[in-house]
Design an enzyme around this catalytic site. Structure first.
Site, PDB file in Angstrom:
ATOM      1  N   ASP A  87       0.891  -1.165   0.000  1.00 42.81           N
ATOM      2  CA  ASP A  87       0.000   0.000   0.000  1.00 42.81           C
ATOM      3  C   ASP A  87       0.925   1.211   0.000  1.00 42.81           C
ATOM      4  O   ASP A  87       1.440   1.616   1.042  1.00 42.81           O
ATOM      5  CB  ASP A  87      -0.892  -0.007   1.237  1.00 42.81           C
ATOM      6  CG  ASP A  87      -1.841   1.175   1.269  1.00 42.81           C
ATOM      7  OD1 ASP A  87      -2.334   1.562   0.193  1.00 42.81           O
ATOM      8  OD2 ASP A  87      -2.071   1.712   2.362  1.00 42.81           O
ATOM      9  N   GLU A  97      -1.092  -1.284  -4.872  1.00 42.16           N
ATOM     10  CA  GLU A  97      -2.311  -0.505  -5.105  1.00 42.16           C
ATOM     11  C   GLU A  97      -2.088   0.438  -6.277  1.00 42.16           C
ATOM     12  O   GLU A  97      -1.104   1.176  -6.319  1.00 42.16           O
ATOM     13  CB  GLU A  97      -2.690   0.292  -3.865  1.00 42.16           C
ATOM     14  CG  GLU A  97      -3.982   1.069  -4.038  1.00 42.16           C
ATOM     15  CD  GLU A  97      -4.406   1.777  -2.781  1.00 42.16           C
ATOM     16  OE1 GLU A  97      -5.050   1.132  -1.934  1.00 42.16           O
ATOM     17  OE2 GLU A  97      -4.074   2.962  -2.637  1.00 42.16           O
ATOM     18  N   ASP A 112      -2.672   1.282   6.917  1.00 43.52           N
ATOM     19  CA  ASP A 112      -1.848   1.000   5.735  1.00 43.52           C
ATOM     20  C   ASP A 112      -1.378  -0.452   5.732  1.00 43.52           C
ATOM     21  O   ASP A 112      -1.274  -1.079   4.671  1.00 43.52           O
ATOM     22  CB  ASP A 112      -0.623   1.927   5.706  1.00 43.52           C
ATOM     23  CG  ASP A 112      -1.008   3.380   5.853  1.00 43.52           C
ATOM     24  OD1 ASP A 112      -1.378   3.990   4.834  1.00 43.52           O
ATOM     25  OD2 ASP A 112      -0.961   3.888   6.985  1.00 43.52           O
TER      26      ASP A 112
END
EC number: 3.1.21.10
Length: 189
Positions: free
Chosen positions: A7, A68, A141
């Site tokens: 992430d 991501e 996160d």
């Protein structure tokens, strides 16, 4: 399948490693965050993220890296930092020959919670449940990185089948050779 989920972020880059196959219980192998100081020079921050990701790759030896996909936000500065951290993760994996998959936030949320509009608390709760953890990983996160890895494990088989079917169809379709263009005559009306 062992997947390192990333992430991306400049201040907090979530990292999570999940192992398993679709349809079977999954196992978390590690979760954490690579942090950089907000007041540090950009180049130093990117090097710190690279070192952190390299350590995770060395320790866990994933078969895939799921990152991501950066999406447009109103805050251009945030988008740029996220994109830069994302590029570092893709570079680290590609340098080692590890395939990289990009997943959108809504794709990850839908895979893990069933809704592409789920909030961070819902994602954290489902990651906790799916990986049989005692508590949601902190910060968010880290939970998001695990969700990325889970999403990739669950979606990769379907994506691979689609890619194989597309390749097979392309191989079966006869190629029509290009010929010289035939001039078209205009017919007066």
């Amino acid at each position: 399948m062992r997947v390192l989920g990333v992430d991306p972020g400049l201040t907090r880059c979530g990292i999570g490693v999940v192992e398993g196959v679709a349809g079977r219980p999954l196992t978390m192998l590690g979760v954490g965050v690579v942090r950089t100081p907000a007041d540090a020079e950009l180049g130093h921050r990117l090097v710190a993220i690279e070192r952190g990701i390299e350590e995770w790759l060395d320790e866990h030896r994933p078969e895939f890296v799921a990152v991501e996909r950066v999406f447009s936000q109103h805050n251009v500065r945030t988008v740029m930092g996220t994109a830069q951290a994302s590029a570092v993760a893709m570079l680290c994996a590609s340098r080692r020959g590890i395939p990289v998959a990009l997943h959108t936030p809504s794709e990850v949320k839908a895979a893990v919670t069933g809704s592409g509009r789920a909030d961070k608390a819902q994602v954290g709760a489902m990651v906790t449940r799916l990986l049989r953890l005692d508590a949601p990983p902190k910060p968010a996160d880290a939970a998001d990185a695990l969700a990325l890895a889970i999403c990739h494990i669950w979606r990769a088989p379907a994506v691979n089948r689609l890619q194989q079917a597309h390749a097979a169809a392309a191989a079966r379709t006869p190629r029509v050779p290009r010929t010289a263009a035939v001039p078209v005559r205009k017919v007066p009306r």
